[in-house]
Design a protein around this motif. Structure first.
Motif, short mmCIF file in Angstrom:
data_model
loop_
_atom_site.label_atom_id
_atom_site.label_comp_id
_atom_site.label_asym_id
_atom_site.label_seq_id
_atom_site.Cartn_x
_atom_site.Cartn_y
_atom_site.Cartn_z
N PHE A 111 0.83 -1.20 0.00
CA PHE A 111 0.00 0.00 0.00
C PHE A 111 0.86 1.26 0.00
O PHE A 111 1.96 1.26 0.55
CB PHE A 111 -0.88 0.04 1.26
CG PHE A 111 -2.03 -0.91 1.24
CD1 PHE A 111 -3.32 -0.44 1.02
CD2 PHE A 111 -1.84 -2.28 1.46
CE1 PHE A 111 -4.40 -1.32 1.01
CE2 PHE A 111 -2.92 -3.16 1.45
CZ PHE A 111 -4.20 -2.68 1.23
N GLU A 112 0.34 2.31 -0.60
CA GLU A 112 0.83 3.67 -0.42
C GLU A 112 -0.37 4.44 0.09
O GLU A 112 -1.39 4.54 -0.61
CB GLU A 112 1.34 4.27 -1.73
CG GLU A 112 2.74 3.82 -2.09
CD GLU A 112 3.27 4.50 -3.34
OE1 GLU A 112 2.68 5.50 -3.82
OE2 GLU A 112 4.30 4.01 -3.85
N GLY A 113 -0.28 4.92 1.30
CA GLY A 113 -1.45 5.53 1.93
C GLY A 113 -2.49 4.45 2.13
O GLY A 113 -2.17 3.36 2.63
N ASP A 114 -3.72 4.71 1.71
CA ASP A 114 -4.78 3.71 1.90
C ASP A 114 -5.10 2.95 0.62
O ASP A 114 -6.10 2.26 0.54
CB ASP A 114 -6.04 4.36 2.48
CG ASP A 114 -6.64 5.42 1.56
OD1 ASP A 114 -6.00 5.75 0.54
OD2 ASP A 114 -7.74 5.90 1.85
N LYS A 115 -4.22 3.06 -0.40
CA LYS A 115 -4.49 2.38 -1.67
C LYS A 115 -3.43 1.33 -1.98
O LYS A 115 -2.23 1.58 -1.81
CB LYS A 115 -4.53 3.39 -2.82
CG LYS A 115 -5.69 4.34 -2.72
CD LYS A 115 -5.77 5.22 -3.94
CE LYS A 115 -7.01 6.11 -3.83
NZ LYS A 115 -7.21 6.88 -5.02
N SER A 138 -4.96 1.55 -11.05
CA SER A 138 -6.09 2.35 -10.54
C SER A 138 -6.79 1.54 -9.46
O SER A 138 -6.76 0.31 -9.47
CB SER A 138 -7.07 2.71 -11.66
OG SER A 138 -7.75 1.57 -12.12
N PHE A 139 -7.41 2.25 -8.52
CA PHE A 139 -8.12 1.59 -7.42
C PHE A 139 -9.28 2.47 -6.98
O PHE A 139 -9.14 3.69 -6.86
CB PHE A 139 -7.18 1.33 -6.24
CG PHE A 139 -7.88 0.72 -5.05
CD1 PHE A 139 -8.21 -0.63 -5.06
CD2 PHE A 139 -8.23 1.49 -3.96
CE1 PHE A 139 -8.87 -1.20 -3.97
CE2 PHE A 139 -8.89 0.93 -2.87
CZ PHE A 139 -9.21 -0.42 -2.89
N TYR A 140 -10.42 1.85 -6.72
CA TYR A 140 -11.61 2.53 -6.23
C TYR A 140 -12.21 1.71 -5.09
O TYR A 140 -12.27 0.49 -5.16
CB TYR A 140 -12.66 2.66 -7.34
CG TYR A 140 -14.02 3.06 -6.85
CD1 TYR A 140 -14.34 4.40 -6.65
CD2 TYR A 140 -14.98 2.11 -6.54
CE1 TYR A 140 -15.58 4.79 -6.17
CE2 TYR A 140 -16.23 2.48 -6.05
CZ TYR A 140 -16.53 3.82 -5.86
OH TYR A 140 -17.75 4.19 -5.39
#
Length: 189
Positions: A111-115, A138-140
């Protein structure tokens, strides 16, 4: 009074931890498609996909932990041409009669941050298991606009060599390097 504040602080801490429990998401088979591309004798880049994928993603975003478990039905290869689909399913390439599925099981999600930014795991094709790192492009995470449930979506990519999975017929004329490109959507169980 001081004792009451300490008890309240611990209660709040544990309540926050309970809210951060991992969530399991089931892959949406109508919006999850592993695709792959390769060089075809220097003439073009061929892009094919698989039409049936199942699996789960377990995500604890606050703890920055996740687990991905995916199974691809290799007999659902889609080249756009049924006779070529059968050719690719043959023993020289995917050998779907003997190896009907491919799997990916994560060993580490970074992870980087919460993604999530990369997913390390074991990819098994034709009974051969190799470590692969998928780069998440990409992440959602949020509410699904139609289902009104929590959902996630992601795109990820990696490059593998088909000869390493005993699927190297005609290499290097037909490219050995295969680019995987996965579009994934999943809905909370």
């Amino acid at each position: 009074m001081k004792k009451t504040l300490i008890v309240a602080a611990f209660a709040a801490l544990f309540a926050g931890q309970a809210m951060a429990a991992p969530q399991t998401y089931e892959l949406d088979p109508t919006h999850t498609f592993p695709r792959f591309s390769y060089d075809h004798m220097g003439m073009s880049k061929q892009i094919l996909r698989f039409n049936k994928t199942t699996g789960t993603v377990v995500l604890d975003q606050e703890a920055k932990q996740a687990k991905v478990d995916v199974t691809i039905d290799m007999a659902t290869i889609d080249t756009g041409f049924p006779m070529f689909d059968e050719h690719i399913q043959g023993a020289d390439f995917l050998d779907t009669a003997q190896f009907p599925t491919a799997t990916f099981k994560s060993t580490q999600v970074n992870f980087e941050g919460d993604k999530p930014v990369s997913i390390e795991g074991d990819l098994t094709i034709k009974g051969v298991t190799k470590p692969v790192t998928l780069t998440v492009t990409s992440f959602y995470k949020g509410p699904h606009p139609m289902l009104k449930k929590e959902a996630i979506g992601a795109n990820a990519t990696a490059i593998i060599k088909r000869t390493e999975f005993n699927a190297g017929k005609y290499a290097p004329g037909v490219g050995d390097e295969v680019t995987l490109d996965i579009a994934l959507e999943a809905v909370a169980k």
